[in-house]
Design an enzyme around this catalytic site. Structure first.
Site, PDB file in Angstrom:
ATOM      1  CG  HIS A  97     -35.901  -2.211 -27.784  1.00  0.00           C
ATOM      2  ND1 HIS A  97     -36.817  -2.585 -28.241  1.00  0.00           N
ATOM      3  CD2 HIS A  97     -36.152  -2.182 -26.340  1.00  0.00           C
ATOM      4  CE1 HIS A  97     -37.692  -2.739 -27.510  1.00  0.00           C
ATOM      5  NE2 HIS A  97     -37.394  -2.578 -26.356  1.00  0.00           N
ATOM      6  CB  THR A 124     -28.070 -12.744 -30.196  1.00  0.00           C
ATOM      7  OG1 THR A 124     -29.127 -12.064 -29.337  1.00  0.00           O
ATOM      8  CG2 THR A 124     -26.865 -11.962 -30.056  1.00  0.00           C
ATOM      9  CG  ASN A 151     -32.789  -3.730 -33.012  1.00  0.00           C
ATOM     10  OD1 ASN A 151     -33.552  -3.042 -33.989  1.00  0.00           O
ATOM     11  ND2 ASN A 151     -33.421  -3.979 -32.065  1.00  0.00           N
TER      12      ASN A 151
HETATM   13  C1  GRF Z   1     -37.760   3.706 -32.954  1.00  0.00           C
HETATM   14  O1  GRF Z   1     -38.135   4.244 -31.710  1.00  0.00           O
HETATM   15  C2  GRF Z   1     -36.892   2.454 -32.677  1.00  0.00           C
HETATM   16  O2  GRF Z   1     -36.351   2.677 -31.379  1.00  0.00           O
HETATM   17  C3  GRF Z   1     -37.972   1.400 -32.792  1.00  0.00           C
HETATM   18  O3  GRF Z   1     -38.877   2.017 -33.750  1.00  0.00           O
HETATM   19  C4  GRF Z   1     -38.925   3.362 -33.952  1.00  0.00           C
HETATM   20  C5  GRF Z   1     -38.573   3.673 -35.288  1.00  0.00           C
HETATM   21  O4  GRF Z   1     -38.665   4.947 -35.581  1.00  0.00           O
HETATM   22  N1  GRF Z   1     -37.308   0.240 -32.930  1.00  0.00           N
HETATM   23  P1  GRF Z   1     -38.142   5.769 -36.825  1.00  0.00           P
HETATM   24  O5  GRF Z   1     -38.708   4.983 -37.997  1.00  0.00           O
HETATM   25  O6  GRF Z   1     -36.448   5.390 -36.880  1.00  0.00           O
HETATM   26  O7  GRF Z   1     -38.350   6.894 -37.171  1.00  0.00           O
END
Ligand code: GRF
Length: 215
Positions: free
Chosen positions: A113, A145, A111
């Site tokens: 973040h 996780t 993932n």
């Molecule tokens: C990103 O900032 C990611 O870190 C977060 O949601 C956003 C998704 O952006 N989890 P995108 O859909 O990849 O443009």
């Protein structure tokens, strides 16, 4: 004989700019693996357009069409299983996954973040960073996780936070780094260079064993 390329699927809920960055890096050979499908919980996700443009199947497993979270997740697992991927990539997938799916893909689900974890978990991480007044922010790619935004960290990239930034400005600055960090982490996975030791990810040379799969 040339070994077959690894495979992954991407789960995304919205705009899909990370999905696009990953597709681009796979197309140019930087990521030595093939994206088999996009799976989304949102029928209106722009990521679906991106999948279509790339000639990749886009599957909608809409949360709203299931009576509860368990049946939704069973359908989601089935959608993923159809492609039998080596890696599941959560790229802006906005739902918290249940323990069955997380356990099933333990060590092979990642993932991204938009904060330097463990700071600022959950929603609006960039705004949280602005509100807190940190001077450095960034993004984290981690293995998934059962605890949200708490899995072993693969890569982090940083950006400065300037006075006058709001959450949106900071989000744009972090996003540029996300588009570098995510492909890099996926590349390392498929180069079999990531080894999870407890909650620490060790990055080895190209011959280190991979976390492996157990299904
Ligand atoms: C990103 O900032 C990611 O870190 C977060 O949601 C956003 C998704 O952006 N989890 P995108 O859909 O990849 O443009």
């Amino acid at each position: 004989m040339k070994a077959e390329k690894g495979t992954f699927v991407v789960l995304a809920s919205g705009r899909g700019s990370n999905f696009q960055a990953i597709l681009d890096k796979a197309a140019e050979g930087y990521i030595p693996a093939v994206c088999k499908a996009l799976i989304t919980d949102n029928p209106d996700a722009y990521a679906i357009e991106r999948a279509r443009a790339a000639g990749i199947p886009g599957e909608v497993v809409s949360f709203r069409s299931f009576s509860d979270k368990q049946t939704y997740e069973t359908a989601l697992i089935a959608a993923i299983q159809k492609y039998d991927p080596d890696l599941v990539v959560l790229a802006g997938y906005m739902r918290i996954l249940g323990s069955e799916i997380v356990r099933k893909y333990s060590g092979r689900m990642v993932n991204i973040h938009p904060s330097l974890l463990p700071s600022f978990t959950g929603l609006h991480a960039q705004q949280q960073a602005v509100n807190y007044g940190v001077k450095v922010a960034g993004c984290t790619v981690h293995f998934v996780t059962e605890d949200m935004d708490a899995g072993p960290v693969i890569i982090q990239r940083t950006v400065p936070v300037f006075e006058g930034d709001d959450g949106d400005i900071l989000a744009d600055r972090i996003l540029i780094e996300e588009h570098k960090a995510f492909p890099e982490a996926i590349r390392l996975f498929f180069e079999r260079r990531l080894r999870i030791e407890g909650r620490v990810v060790k990055i080895g040379n190209a011959h280190s064993p991979s976390p492996g799969r157990d299904d």
